[in-house]
Scaffold this motif. Sequence first.
Motif, PDB file in Angstrom:
ATOM      1  N   ARG A  14       1.028  -1.159  -0.069  1.00 29.65           N
ATOM      2  CA  ARG A  14      -0.038  -0.135  -0.083  1.00 29.65           C
ATOM      3  C   ARG A  14       0.623   1.260   0.010  1.00 29.65           C
ATOM      4  N   PHE A  16      -0.623   3.951   0.914  1.00 23.68           N
ATOM      5  CA  PHE A  16      -1.451   4.877   1.601  1.00 23.68           C
ATOM      6  C   PHE A  16      -1.606   4.255   3.039  1.00 23.68           C
ATOM      7  N   THR A  18      -4.511   5.715   5.495  1.00 23.26           N
ATOM      8  CA  THR A  18      -5.966   5.999   5.685  1.00 23.26           C
ATOM      9  C   THR A  18      -6.856   6.082   4.528  1.00 23.26           C
ATOM     10  N   MET A  19      -8.179   5.620   4.976  1.00 24.28           N
ATOM     11  CA  MET A  19      -9.155   5.688   3.657  1.00 24.28           C
ATOM     12  C   MET A  19     -10.457   6.209   4.577  1.00 24.28           C
ATOM     13  N   GLN A  34      -7.886   2.994   9.036  1.00 27.40           N
ATOM     14  CA  GLN A  34      -6.273   3.334   9.185  1.00 27.40           C
ATOM     15  C   GLN A  34      -5.644   2.070   9.314  1.00 27.40           C
ATOM     16  N   ASN A 115     -10.122  -2.199  -5.568  1.00 26.30           N
ATOM     17  CA  ASN A 115      -9.673  -1.017  -6.021  1.00 26.30           C
ATOM     18  C   ASN A 115      -9.851  -0.869  -7.548  1.00 26.30           C
ATOM     19  N   ASN A 120      -7.510   5.871  -6.224  1.00 26.33           N
ATOM     20  CA  ASN A 120      -7.944   6.096  -4.855  1.00 26.33           C
ATOM     21  C   ASN A 120      -9.153   5.678  -4.343  1.00 26.33           C
ATOM     22  N   TYR A 122     -12.372   2.766  -3.523  1.00 24.35           N
ATOM     23  CA  TYR A 122     -12.428   1.461  -3.252  1.00 24.35           C
ATOM     24  C   TYR A 122     -13.936   1.081  -3.124  1.00 24.35           C
ATOM     25  N   ARG A 149     -14.980   3.839  -0.478  1.00 22.93           N
ATOM     26  CA  ARG A 149     -13.837   4.569   0.381  1.00 22.93           C
ATOM     27  C   ARG A 149     -13.060   5.352  -0.874  1.00 22.93           C
ATOM     28  N   TYR A 150     -12.392   6.189  -0.038  1.00 20.42           N
ATOM     29  CA  TYR A 150     -11.181   6.882  -0.627  1.00 20.42           C
ATOM     30  C   TYR A 150     -10.141   7.241  -0.016  1.00 20.42           C
ATOM     31  N   SER A 151      -8.939   6.601  -0.777  1.00 20.30           N
ATOM     32  CA  SER A 151      -7.533   6.754   0.069  1.00 20.30           C
ATOM     33  C   SER A 151      -7.036   7.962   0.131  1.00 20.30           C
TER      34      SER A 151
END
Length: 152
Positions: A14, A16, A18-19, A34, A115, A120, A122, A149-151
């Motif tokens: 990953r 990133f 946080t999402m 997280q 994804n 970004n 999901y 979700r957005y990362s």
Amino acid sequence: MSLFSARSAKAQMRDFNTMVGVVGGTNLGGTVKQFITQPGALDLLVYRRWKGTVAALLYEHHFDIREFRGLEWYVGAGGHYGMWRQPNGEPPWVYKIDQDYNAFGVDAIVGLEYNFNRSNFYLGLYWKPAYNFPDFTDFWGDEAAFTLRYSL
């Protein structure tokens, strides 16, 4: 370890931690996930259900599905706390709400997350059975929802 294995392992790491996103299904609300390790994440769900508010904190362990790029599944557990305030609440375990209700318990979760083209965004789907203590001891097996979700 061969050079090919090292490259494919790095490609799946990953970039990133946080999402943030929305949850919709038998409940409606928001989520913040997280990642605390490569496969492990803490997921906070805050949502409305039966005209009350529920918060759940879960640990989720993610697994790649190598045959489908961008798709992974996860399994986890945690706990929840819910509040229903009279006269608006409609928890299913009471005939008529004439007082405030609070419930807490343990949760399990299993889900899929996809994804979109290494973007970004999901899309996910989960099932989250729960068990309540102490006054409203009961099994909730019907909680399922989609997530977007957005990362960060």
